[in-house]
Write an enzyme that holds these catalytic residues in place. Sequence first.
Site, PDB file in Angstrom:
ATOM      1  N   CYS A  66       1.379  -0.768   5.404  1.00 55.99           N
ATOM      2  CA  CYS A  66       0.314  -1.452   6.152  1.00 55.99           C
ATOM      3  C   CYS A  66       0.903  -2.001   7.443  1.00 55.99           C
ATOM      4  O   CYS A  66       2.110  -1.924   7.674  1.00 55.99           O
ATOM      5  CB  CYS A  66      -0.272  -2.589   5.305  1.00 55.99           C
ATOM      6  SG  CYS A  66       0.857  -4.003   5.136  1.00 55.99           S
ATOM      7  N   HIS A  92       4.108  -7.232  -0.616  1.00 60.88           N
ATOM      8  CA  HIS A  92       4.102  -5.778  -0.737  1.00 60.88           C
ATOM      9  C   HIS A  92       5.489  -5.289  -1.137  1.00 60.88           C
ATOM     10  O   HIS A  92       6.497  -5.967  -0.925  1.00 60.88           O
ATOM     11  CB  HIS A  92       3.670  -5.143   0.571  1.00 60.88           C
ATOM     12  CG  HIS A  92       2.218  -5.345   0.863  1.00 60.88           C
ATOM     13  ND1 HIS A  92       1.603  -4.784   1.951  1.00 60.88           N
ATOM     14  CD2 HIS A  92       1.255  -6.040   0.208  1.00 60.88           C
ATOM     15  CE1 HIS A  92       0.317  -5.112   1.956  1.00 60.88           C
ATOM     16  NE2 HIS A  92       0.086  -5.879   0.904  1.00 60.88           N
ATOM     17  N   GLU A 106       7.383  -2.971   0.146  1.00 61.94           N
ATOM     18  CA  GLU A 106       8.285  -2.845   1.294  1.00 61.94           C
ATOM     19  C   GLU A 106       8.863  -4.206   1.673  1.00 61.94           C
ATOM     20  O   GLU A 106      10.052  -4.324   1.975  1.00 61.94           O
ATOM     21  CB  GLU A 106       7.549  -2.252   2.505  1.00 61.94           C
ATOM     22  CG  GLU A 106       6.889  -0.916   2.238  1.00 61.94           C
ATOM     23  CD  GLU A 106       5.415  -1.028   1.841  1.00 61.94           C
ATOM     24  OE1 GLU A 106       4.631  -0.181   2.281  1.00 61.94           O
ATOM     25  OE2 GLU A 106       5.051  -1.970   1.099  1.00 61.94           O
ATOM     26  N   CYS A 133       3.721  -4.730   6.883  1.00 62.52           N
ATOM     27  CA  CYS A 133       4.988  -4.100   6.485  1.00 62.52           C
ATOM     28  C   CYS A 133       5.571  -3.289   7.633  1.00 62.52           C
ATOM     29  O   CYS A 133       6.792  -3.277   7.836  1.00 62.52           O
ATOM     30  CB  CYS A 133       4.781  -3.229   5.257  1.00 62.52           C
ATOM     31  SG  CYS A 133       4.388  -4.186   3.780  1.00 62.52           S
TER      32      CYS A 133
END
Length: 166
Positions: free
Chosen positions: A115, A87, A89, A118
């Site tokens: 999410c 992801h 992040e 993260c």
Amino acid sequence: MRTGSIDVNIRPSWDEYFMEIVYLIAKRSTCLRRKVGAVIVKDNRILATGYNGVPAGIRHCDECGGCLRSRLNVPSGERHELCRGLHAEQNAIIQAAFHGTSVKGSTLYCTTMPCIVCAKMIINAGIQKIIYAELYDDPLALEMLNESGIRMERFFHSTVHTENCP
């Protein structure tokens, strides 16, 4: 004076500035399902950026049969481990670590609310504030971020609204 569609006489706020950058970063994403960008900032200085995609040196999904999650009919927000990519992040936090840059006390700007995977990384990295534009349906992530004391703000075009939940 206008340059393309940008009015160069209007100076954006810091939040507008970083959110525009986040959407530019998202354009580098190699994900076939969702383009996400992130930037970690401290004292109005960019520490690291990230977008979602496979690790460096690994074939992109479009080069190896398409999106694994789509082929397996994995719904959004579930089974994060069934993906070749990281992801945005995660990539931003990893980039900071790779270059020896502490993100403690920083702000993370992101196109999408984090999410749960993260969120846990953000909490342990010491990031103190998240500004995001798009909602992501992950109640556990929201619960843990709120419990951790990280400030969450949803960015709405040219304004930011503080909220405890989406």
